[in-house]
Design a protein around this motif. Structure first.
Motif, PDB file in Angstrom:
ATOM      1  N   ILE A 253      39.431  12.733 -11.094  1.00 31.93           N
ATOM      2  CA  ILE A 253      40.381  13.768 -11.405  1.00 31.93           C
ATOM      3  C   ILE A 253      39.572  15.226 -11.300  1.00 31.93           C
ATOM      4  O   ILE A 253      38.520  15.419 -12.007  1.00 31.93           O
ATOM      5  CB  ILE A 253      40.867  13.786 -12.880  1.00 31.93           C
ATOM      6  N   SER A 254      40.229  16.187 -10.539  1.00 36.34           N
ATOM      7  CA  SER A 254      39.718  17.466 -10.599  1.00 36.34           C
ATOM      8  C   SER A 254      40.973  18.363 -10.991  1.00 36.34           C
ATOM      9  O   SER A 254      42.115  18.186 -10.797  1.00 36.34           O
ATOM     10  CB  SER A 254      39.275  17.745  -9.242  1.00 36.34           C
ATOM     11  N   LEU A 255      40.455  19.212 -11.728  1.00 37.14           N
ATOM     12  CA  LEU A 255      41.712  20.130 -12.425  1.00 37.14           C
ATOM     13  C   LEU A 255      41.351  21.771 -11.981  1.00 37.14           C
ATOM     14  O   LEU A 255      40.283  22.110 -11.642  1.00 37.14           O
ATOM     15  CB  LEU A 255      41.426  20.262 -14.060  1.00 37.14           C
ATOM     16  N   SER A 256      42.535  22.320 -11.791  1.00 40.02           N
ATOM     17  CA  SER A 256      42.624  23.631 -11.311  1.00 40.02           C
ATOM     18  C   SER A 256      43.319  24.547 -12.446  1.00 40.02           C
ATOM     19  O   SER A 256      44.258  24.054 -12.945  1.00 40.02           O
ATOM     20  CB  SER A 256      43.303  23.976 -10.140  1.00 40.02           C
ATOM     21  N   PRO A 257      42.663  25.681 -13.117  1.00 42.28           N
ATOM     22  CA  PRO A 257      41.507  26.346 -12.631  1.00 42.28           C
ATOM     23  C   PRO A 257      40.224  26.111 -12.834  1.00 42.28           C
ATOM     24  O   PRO A 257      39.251  26.456 -12.290  1.00 42.28           O
ATOM     25  CB  PRO A 257      41.675  27.715 -12.845  1.00 42.28           C
ATOM     26  N   GLU A 258      40.022  24.823 -13.889  1.00 41.30           N
ATOM     27  CA  GLU A 258      38.686  24.655 -14.427  1.00 41.30           C
ATOM     28  C   GLU A 258      37.580  24.174 -13.306  1.00 41.30           C
ATOM     29  O   GLU A 258      36.725  24.655 -13.180  1.00 41.30           O
ATOM     30  CB  GLU A 258      38.770  23.489 -15.329  1.00 41.30           C
ATOM     31  N   ASP A 259      38.165  23.402 -12.458  1.00 46.86           N
ATOM     32  CA  ASP A 259      37.059  22.788 -11.406  1.00 46.86           C
ATOM     33  C   ASP A 259      36.898  23.558 -10.237  1.00 46.86           C
ATOM     34  O   ASP A 259      36.529  23.194  -9.165  1.00 46.86           O
ATOM     35  CB  ASP A 259      37.300  21.421 -11.204  1.00 46.86           C
ATOM     36  N   GLY A 260      38.003  24.692  -9.974  1.00 47.88           N
ATOM     37  CA  GLY A 260      37.915  25.431  -8.769  1.00 47.88           C
ATOM     38  C   GLY A 260      39.483  25.726  -8.256  1.00 47.88           C
ATOM     39  O   GLY A 260      40.153  25.297  -9.025  1.00 47.88           O
ATOM     40  N   LYS A 261      39.361  26.700  -7.354  1.00 48.71           N
ATOM     41  CA  LYS A 261      40.668  27.273  -6.830  1.00 48.71           C
ATOM     42  C   LYS A 261      40.930  26.992  -5.270  1.00 48.71           C
ATOM     43  O   LYS A 261      41.414  27.864  -4.827  1.00 48.71           O
ATOM     44  CB  LYS A 261      40.829  28.552  -7.261  1.00 48.71           C
ATOM     45  N   ASP A 262      39.783  26.149  -4.813  1.00 45.39           N
ATOM     46  CA  ASP A 262      39.831  26.089  -3.495  1.00 45.39           C
ATOM     47  C   ASP A 262      40.330  24.289  -3.095  1.00 45.39           C
ATOM     48  O   ASP A 262      39.685  23.466  -3.733  1.00 45.39           O
ATOM     49  CB  ASP A 262      38.548  26.061  -2.864  1.00 45.39           C
TER      50      ASP A 262
END
Length: 301
Positions: A253-262
Motif C-alpha cells: 500500500i502506498s498513500l498520497s500525499p504521505e508517500d508521494g505525489k508522483d
C-alpha cells in the motif's frame, strides 16, 4: 448519425438542427456546478460553454470536470489572449469559436470534435488494455493516477494505490495448462473488481501482479480495510476444470500525499512492498512504514 447529447452553459446556440450535421439534444443550465450535476445524472457527448467575461473563463479553467468527463468542448467567447486559448486546449477543449458564430460552424465543431475524441479513445484502448483480462494495463494506470493527482492539486483529498501480487499461476499452468492459467487470471481480476467501488480502478501490471487505485479514501486506515477485503476474496478457492485452486496473495500500500505525489513513485513503492510481503500459502499486506516486516493480522492461519 446518432443525436449528439450536448450540455449548454450560458447562451444557447440556435439553428443546429438545420445545419446539416445531424441531430442535437440540448440541455441548458446557467453555471458549471449545474453542468457537473447534469453530467453525473446522465452522460453527455459534448459541452458548449459561452464565456461572457474573464471571470467565466477563469472558472472554466479551474473546473475539475473539464478534462475528466467532457468529450468535446466548444467555446463561444472572444478570448483576448492566445495563452488563454492554449490553456483551454491543454485542459481538453476541442475547439474555440467566436461569440455569435454561425450555426453551421458550431454544429460542425461539435460533431467533428466528438468524433475525433471517439477515434482517439479507440486507438488508445488498443494499447492501454491488457488483452487477457480486459483491465487497464500499466500505461493506462499511470495515466489514471497522474490525472487524479493533478485534480488533487486543486481539490486535495487522500488516495491510495495498492499492488497485489498473486502466486499460483505457474503451478496452475504446469498442472492444468496455459489456458487454465489465463482463466485464473481473469477470475482473479473479476474478484478484485467486484470488491471495489465504481470510482476505483483495477489494472493489470504484470503476469502475476495487479494494482488497485482507490480514488478517494477518508483516512489511511481505509486502504487497509480494502486490502483485508481483497485478501479475503482471493483466499476463497477458485474452480478450474472441476478442481479447487488456491492462490497466495501479498499486497503493498502506498498513500498520497504521505508517500508521494508522483504516479511512478507511488506504484514503485507499493510494488516493492508487495514483493517483500509473504504470500506462499498465506496472505498479508504492508504499508510503506512497515516495509513488509510485520505480518497482517490474518497471516496467522
Amino acid at each position: 448519425m446518432n443525436p449528439l447529447r450536448v450540455i449548454v452553459v450560458g447562451a444557447q446556440p440556435t439553428g443546429l438542427e438545420t445545419a446539416g450535421w445531424g441531430d442535437f439534444q440540448l440541455r441548458s443550465c446557467g453555471d458549471l456546478d449545474t453542468a457537473a450535476a447534469l453530467l453525473q445524472q446522465s452522460p453527455a457527448d459534448a459541452l458548449w460553454v459561452a464565456l461572457p467575461d474573464a471571470a467565466a473563463l477563469q472558472a472554466l479553467l479551474n473546473w475539475s470536470s473539464l478534462s475528466s468527463t467532457v468529450l468535446d468542448c466548444a467555446l463561444v467567447a472572444g478570448l483576448a489572449r492566445p495563452e488563454d486559448g492554449l490553456a483551454l486546449v491543454r485542459r481538453g477543449v476541442q475547439d474555440l469559436l467566436p461569440l455569435g458564430a454561425p450555426a453551421g460552424e458550431v454544429a460542425r465543431a461539435l460533431r467533428l470534435g466528438v468524433e475525433r475524441q471517439r477515434i482517439q479513445h479507440a486507438e488508445r484502448g488498443a494499447w492501454t488494455t491488457d488483452v487477457a483480462t480486459g483491465l487497464p494495463n500499466h500505461a493506462q494506470l499511470i495515466e489514471h493516477v497522474s490525472h487524479l493527482l493533478a485534480l488533487r492539486e486543486r481539490e486535495p483529498a487522500p488516495m491510495a494505490l495498492l499492488a497485489v501480487r498473486v502466486e499460483g499461476f505457474a503451478t496452475v499452468q504446469a498442472r492444468l495448462g496455459g489456458e487454465s492459467a489465463h482463466v485464473l487470471r481473469r477470475k482473479v481480476a473479476v474478484r478484485l473488481r467486484a470488491g471495489l467501488r465504481a470510482s476505483d480502478v483495477v489494472a493489470s501490471i504484470g503476469p502475476d501482479s495487479f494494482a488497485v487505485l482507490l480514488a478517494w479514501i477518508d483516512a489511511p486506515g481505509d486502504a487497509r480495510k480494502v486490502a483485508d477485503k481483497l485478501i479475503a476474496a482471493l483466499q476463497r478457492p477458485f474452480s478450474l476444470q472441476g478442481e479447487a485452486v488456491a492462490v497466495g496473495v501479498a499486497l503493498g500500500i502506498s498513500l498520497s500525499p504521505e508517500d508521494g505525489k508522483d504516479a511512478h513513485e507511488l506504484l514503485r513503492r507499493s510494488v516493492a512492498l508487495a514483493a517483500a510481503a509473504p504470500a506462499l500459502g498465506r496472505a498479508g499486506y504492508a504499508n510503506f512504514s512497515e516495509r513488509g516486516a510485520v505480518p497482517a493480522a490474518n497471516d496467522e492461519e
